[in-house]
Design an enzyme around this catalytic site. Structure first.
Site, mmCIF file in Angstrom:
data_model
loop_
_atom_site.group_PDB
_atom_site.id
_atom_site.type_symbol
_atom_site.label_atom_id
_atom_site.label_comp_id
_atom_site.label_asym_id
_atom_site.label_seq_id
_atom_site.Cartn_x
_atom_site.Cartn_y
_atom_site.Cartn_z
ATOM 1 N N HIS A 46 -4.223 8.069 8.380
ATOM 2 C CA HIS A 46 -3.548 8.528 7.174
ATOM 3 C C HIS A 46 -2.970 9.927 7.414
ATOM 4 O O HIS A 46 -1.886 10.251 6.974
ATOM 5 C CB HIS A 46 -4.570 8.565 6.025
ATOM 6 C CG HIS A 46 -3.985 8.862 4.693
ATOM 7 N ND1 HIS A 46 -3.898 7.920 3.701
ATOM 8 C CD2 HIS A 46 -3.451 9.993 4.179
ATOM 9 C CE1 HIS A 46 -3.337 8.467 2.629
ATOM 10 N NE2 HIS A 46 -3.063 9.721 2.894
ATOM 11 N N ASN A 90 -5.358 5.328 -1.951
ATOM 12 C CA ASN A 90 -6.500 5.912 -1.247
ATOM 13 C C ASN A 90 -7.789 5.189 -1.591
ATOM 14 O O ASN A 90 -8.862 5.578 -1.152
ATOM 15 C CB ASN A 90 -6.625 7.404 -1.538
ATOM 16 C CG ASN A 90 -7.402 7.706 -2.799
ATOM 17 O OD1 ASN A 90 -7.609 6.844 -3.630
ATOM 18 N ND2 ASN A 90 -7.829 8.942 -2.928
HETATM 19 C C1 LIG Z 1 -9.009 9.054 -4.369
HETATM 20 O O1 LIG Z 1 -10.173 9.543 -3.727
HETATM 21 C C2 LIG Z 1 -10.850 10.568 -4.418
HETATM 22 C C3 LIG Z 1 -12.099 10.941 -3.658
HETATM 23 O O2 LIG Z 1 -11.920 10.919 -2.310
HETATM 24 C C4 LIG Z 1 -11.220 10.126 -5.814
HETATM 25 O O3 LIG Z 1 -11.799 11.199 -6.516
HETATM 26 C C5 LIG Z 1 -10.003 9.638 -6.553
HETATM 27 O O4 LIG Z 1 -10.381 9.142 -7.797
HETATM 28 C C6 LIG Z 1 -9.303 8.569 -5.742
HETATM 29 N N1 LIG Z 1 -8.082 8.155 -6.423
HETATM 30 C C7 LIG Z 1 -7.953 6.954 -6.958
HETATM 31 C C8 LIG Z 1 -6.650 6.674 -7.611
HETATM 32 O O5 LIG Z 1 -8.826 6.130 -6.912
#
Ligand SMILES: *[C@@H]1O[C@H](CO)[C@@H](O)[C@H](O)[C@H]1NC(C)=O
Ligand SMILES: *[C@@H]1O[C@H](CO)[C@@H](O)[C@H](O)[C@H]1NC(C)=O
Ligand SMILES: *[C@@H]1O[C@H](CO)[C@@H](O)[C@H](O)[C@H]1NC(C)=O
Length: 286
Positions: free
Chosen positions: A69, A95
């Site tokens: 990534h 993610n």
């Molecule tokens: C992406 O990852 C972070 C933690 O690594 C998290 O807090 C966040 O909610 C995640 N975003 C989504 C859209 O799930």
């Protein structure tokens, strides 16, 4: 299992992030970069990675995904948290499967390294090093690393979203995307073979590599992309070749990893390049 497959798919898609960055090779990274300033770097990170690995069976896969990534310009922007007026890459929809354990492996390494040589080692270099340590722990031979990357100061969610390939992208599209980054179809297959590390335990890892083509054939493809790579005339010969000789695969995988990890890096201090003290936030401005 479902997790591992989802993780593996993310790995494939994560490979194509940052696909529009201009491509340019740099030779400024050096294997002895921290020899004087942080001689215990590698042994320290070997320990923190080992500890993490023994406590999580997804960390190797998670970390490899973070590497892909972030790289094609490795600057640890993937580690930055969102701020009230900026949604970071990490928080993009895509993610979802960047595992928390993978991020934690890097955070733990950073904490330990800051104890022994504060303010010296970038998060971008730590991502590269932790990834290598976890690959070793997953049963693969050690390979040499080159250091000297600086951390970026920006990370935007829309960069990740805009560059994500569609799930049904054809092999031709994959090949084109990799070609845009100066990777051949063969290098692409070597890199995609890395998702086998998603099965973090040695035995399963080896099983997947040795039985790569038969697994794809018999089970209709663990991943759609595996199936497609196996069928496409431009990639099939490489899949077969690597399935037949795993040391050849590993050799090419390592070479492609290194190539990816040295392209477009920031290695000149400036307004957008620093050694972050905390990988999740940019340094306060003086
Ligand atoms: C992406 O990852 C972070 C933690 O690594 C998290 O807090 C966040 O909610 C995640 N975003 C989504 C859209 O799930
Ligand atoms: C790999 O596949 C072959 C048959 O395709 C099987 O006999 C062998 O046991 C498999 N290897 C492992 C390690 O499971
Ligand atoms: C497999 O690849 C390695 C590395 O390129 C090579 O040295 C070896 O001879 C190959 N083995 C076979 C059986 O072809």
């Amino acid at each position: 299992m479902v997790k591992a497959v989802a993780a593996a798919w993310f790995f494939v898609t994560a490979l194509l992030l940052q696909g529009t960055l201009a491509t340019q090779f740099t030779t400024a990274l050096r294997s002895d970069f921290y020899d004087r300033t942080c001689p215990e770097l590698e042994s320290t990170v070997a320990l923190t990675s080992w500890y993490k690995y023994t406590n999580s069976d997804v960390v190797a896969a998670g970390d490899l995904r973070i590497y892909f990534h972030d790289c094609w310009g490795c600057d640890a922007s993937v580690m930055l948290m969102s701020t009230p007026d900026n949604e970071a890459e990490k928080d993009a929809q895509e993610n979802l499967s960047l595992s928390g354990d993978g991020f934690d492996a890097i955070t733990q390494a950073k904490l330990a390294v800051e104890e022994i040589c504060p303010g010296v080692v970038s998060c971008a270099d730590l991502i590269t090093l932790v990834t290598r340590e976890l690959i070793i722990l997953a049963g693969r031979p050690r390979y040499k690393l080159f250091y000297g990357r600086l951390d970026g100061r920006t990370s935007r969610a829309e960069d990740a979203i805009a560059l994500l390939p569609r799930a049904r992208d054809s092999v031709d599209t994959l090949i084109q995307n990799f070609a845009n980054q100066q990777f051949s179809a063969q290098e692409m297959v070597a890199l995609l073979g890395g998702h086998t590390i998603g099965f973090a335990h040695c035995s399963e890892f080896d099983y997947r590599v040795y039985n790569y083509s038969s697994t794809v054939k018999e089970r209709g493809g663990v991943l759609e992309s595996d199936q497609l790579l196996f069928e496409h005339p431009l990639t099939k010969p490489f899949v077969n070749m690597y399935a037949a000789n795993q040391s050849l695969w590993y050799q090419d995988f390592v070479a492609a990893m290194e190539k990816m990890g040295t392209m477009n890096v920031k290695n000149t201090p400036g307004p957008d390049a620093e050694i972050r003290l905390d990988c999740a936030v940019t340094n306060p401005r003086p």
